[in-house]
Design a protein around this motif. Structure first.
Motif, PDB file in Angstrom:
ATOM      1  N   UNK A  52      10.769  38.462 -25.400  1.00 15.27           N
ATOM      2  CA  UNK A  52       9.729  37.438 -25.390  1.00 15.27           C
ATOM      3  C   UNK A  52      10.337  36.160 -25.962  1.00 15.27           C
ATOM      4  N   UNK A  53      10.182  35.080 -25.210  1.00 18.68           N
ATOM      5  CA  UNK A  53      10.784  33.823 -25.611  1.00 18.68           C
ATOM      6  C   UNK A  53       9.744  32.740 -25.824  1.00 18.68           C
ATOM      7  N   UNK A  54      10.201  31.625 -26.378  1.00 21.09           N
ATOM      8  CA  UNK A  54       9.358  30.460 -26.618  1.00 21.09           C
ATOM      9  C   UNK A  54      10.151  29.219 -26.253  1.00 21.09           C
ATOM     10  N   UNK A  55       9.513  28.293 -25.553  1.00 20.12           N
ATOM     11  CA  UNK A  55      10.191  27.055 -25.206  1.00 20.12           C
ATOM     12  C   UNK A  55       9.718  25.922 -26.104  1.00 20.12           C
ATOM     13  N   UNK A  56      10.569  24.914 -26.198  1.00 15.21           N
ATOM     14  CA  UNK A  56      10.260  23.687 -26.925  1.00 15.21           C
ATOM     15  C   UNK A  56      10.528  22.523 -25.974  1.00 15.21           C
ATOM     16  N   UNK A  57       9.568  21.619 -25.876  1.00 13.75           N
ATOM     17  CA  UNK A  57       9.669  20.519 -24.928  1.00 13.75           C
ATOM     18  C   UNK A  57       8.290  20.090 -24.493  1.00 13.75           C
ATOM     19  N   UNK A  58       8.151  19.639 -23.242  1.00 17.35           N
ATOM     20  CA  UNK A  58       6.836  19.189 -22.780  1.00 17.35           C
ATOM     21  C   UNK A  58       6.530  19.594 -21.342  1.00 17.35           C
ATOM     22  N   UNK A  59       7.370  20.406 -20.718  1.00 16.25           N
ATOM     23  CA  UNK A  59       7.159  20.747 -19.317  1.00 16.25           C
ATOM     24  C   UNK A  59       5.875  21.532 -19.102  1.00 16.25           C
ATOM     25  N   UNK A  60       5.654  22.568 -19.898  1.00 17.41           N
ATOM     26  CA  UNK A  60       4.488  23.432 -19.722  1.00 17.41           C
ATOM     27  C   UNK A  60       3.266  22.878 -20.443  1.00 17.41           C
ATOM     28  N   UNK A  61       3.443  22.360 -21.642  1.00 17.98           N
ATOM     29  CA  UNK A  61       2.305  21.952 -22.473  1.00 17.98           C
ATOM     30  C   UNK A  61       1.630  20.678 -22.005  1.00 17.98           C
ATOM     31  N   UNK A  62       2.357  19.805 -21.286  1.00 18.06           N
ATOM     32  CA  UNK A  62       1.731  18.553 -20.844  1.00 18.06           C
ATOM     33  C   UNK A  62       2.244  18.069 -19.502  1.00 18.06           C
ATOM     34  N   UNK A  63       2.999  18.883 -18.789  1.00 19.95           N
ATOM     35  CA  UNK A  63       3.523  18.445 -17.500  1.00 19.95           C
ATOM     36  C   UNK A  63       4.451  17.264 -17.602  1.00 19.95           C
ATOM     37  N   UNK A  64       5.202  17.167 -18.709  1.00 19.03           N
ATOM     38  CA  UNK A  64       6.159  16.087 -19.029  1.00 19.03           C
ATOM     39  C   UNK A  64       5.477  14.773 -19.367  1.00 19.03           C
ATOM     40  N   UNK A  65       4.156  14.779 -19.600  1.00 15.68           N
ATOM     41  CA  UNK A  65       3.437  13.529 -19.855  1.00 15.68           C
ATOM     42  C   UNK A  65       3.476  13.110 -21.313  1.00 15.68           C
ATOM     43  N   UNK A  66       3.885  13.997 -22.220  1.00 17.13           N
ATOM     44  CA  UNK A  66       3.832  13.695 -23.645  1.00 17.13           C
ATOM     45  C   UNK A  66       5.169  14.037 -24.277  1.00 17.13           C
ATOM     46  N   UNK A  67       5.277  13.798 -25.588  1.00 15.61           N
ATOM     47  CA  UNK A  67       6.499  14.142 -26.307  1.00 15.61           C
ATOM     48  C   UNK A  67       6.683  15.659 -26.364  1.00 15.61           C
ATOM     49  N   UNK A  68       7.927  16.083 -26.546  1.00 17.65           N
ATOM     50  CA  UNK A  68       8.212  17.503 -26.673  1.00 17.65           C
ATOM     51  C   UNK A  68       7.643  18.081 -27.954  1.00 17.65           C
ATOM     52  N   UNK A  69       7.209  19.337 -27.887  1.00 18.15           N
ATOM     53  CA  UNK A  69       6.629  20.011 -29.039  1.00 18.15           C
ATOM     54  C   UNK A  69       7.278  21.375 -29.208  1.00 18.15           C
ATOM     55  N   UNK A  70       7.209  21.903 -30.401  1.00 19.26           N
ATOM     56  CA  UNK A  70       7.630  23.278 -30.668  1.00 19.26           C
ATOM     57  C   UNK A  70       6.541  24.215 -30.150  1.00 19.26           C
TER      58      UNK A  70
END
Length: 243
Positions: free
Chosen positions: A100-118
């Protein structure tokens, strides 16, 4: 006094020897692999994996991927880290590794519309590796699901399915040829519908000696959609080393 000092010194030497032996034994249980991968869609995406043999019939596994090094630069420097377990089946020919993994960034959480997040996404995934000395195969499947919703009003989160399967024959200890199929698809999210991604199909050639080698896969994209996913051809180059 001198006798006591010598006794303490001897005890310290013995304890240091025991500790060194224990660390050496732990080193024998630890395997590390690294690979530099680059392809027609993601660009460079280096990978590192670590497994620790617990001595109880399974390994503890860890991995990291730097997705954001290529075309993913707009994805908030997208990175992925995960943990899992690994174990052998079929008399050691098959290695099974759910993680099980976790990503950091903004692709999934905001569709690249916002800053990257943990904690951009959660990634349950499965890897199978087969090698019987004559035939080889690999399967990976991962679901990139929304973990945080950072999309602005009217924006969207995104969820993806990414998987591949390949297999081939070894014609020598150092040379093998096979077939590779890989798909990436948008499976949904908020304010967005599912969408076909790329579907890559083509041969691969691998040259490896012991713990190091390279693989080149190439072919065509079976989809014909005019979107950001599709590529006219596909190509994937991998350099790998384990120690």
């Amino acid at each position: 006094m001198i006798c006591k000092q010598l006794a303490r010194l001897s005890t310290a030497v013995v304890l240091a020897g025991i500790a060194q032996g224990a660390l050496a034994q732990d080193d024998d249980r630890l395997d590390v692999s690294v690979s530099y991968n680059t392809d027609a869609f993601f660009g460079p995406n280096p990978f590192a994996g670590v497994s620790y043999d617990t001595g109880k019939g399974y390994d503890l596994t860890f991995y990291g991927i730097a997705w954001g090094a290529g075309t993913g630069g707009a994805w908030g420097n997208w990175t992925e880290f995960g943990v899992g377990v690994g174990f052998e089946m079929m008399e050691g020919d098959l290695y099974v590794n759910p993680q099980i993994g976790f990503t950091n960034g903004n692709l999934v959480s905001s569709g690249t519309a916002d800053d990257g997040v943990v904690g951009d996404a959660i990634v349950p995934n499965l890897t199978l590796v087969y090698d019987d000395g004559e035939w080889e195969g690999n399967l990976y499947a991962g679901w990139y699901g929304e973990l945080r919703d950072e999309a602005p009003d009217g924006g969207t989160t995104l969820e993806y399915l990414h998987y591949w399967v390949n297999g081939g024959k070894k014609f020598a200890d150092y040379f093998s040829v096979g077939l590779h199929f890989e798909e990436l698809s948008l499976e949904g999210g908020s304010n967005v519908s599912s969408q076909d991604g790329y579907q890559w199909l083509g041969p691969y050639i691998q040259i490896a000696k012991e713990n190091a080698g390279m693989r080149f896969s190439f072919g065509t994209d079976l989809t014909n959609d005019d979107d950001s996913f599709s590529t006219s051809d596909f190509y994937k180059l991998q350099f790998f080393y384990s120690f």
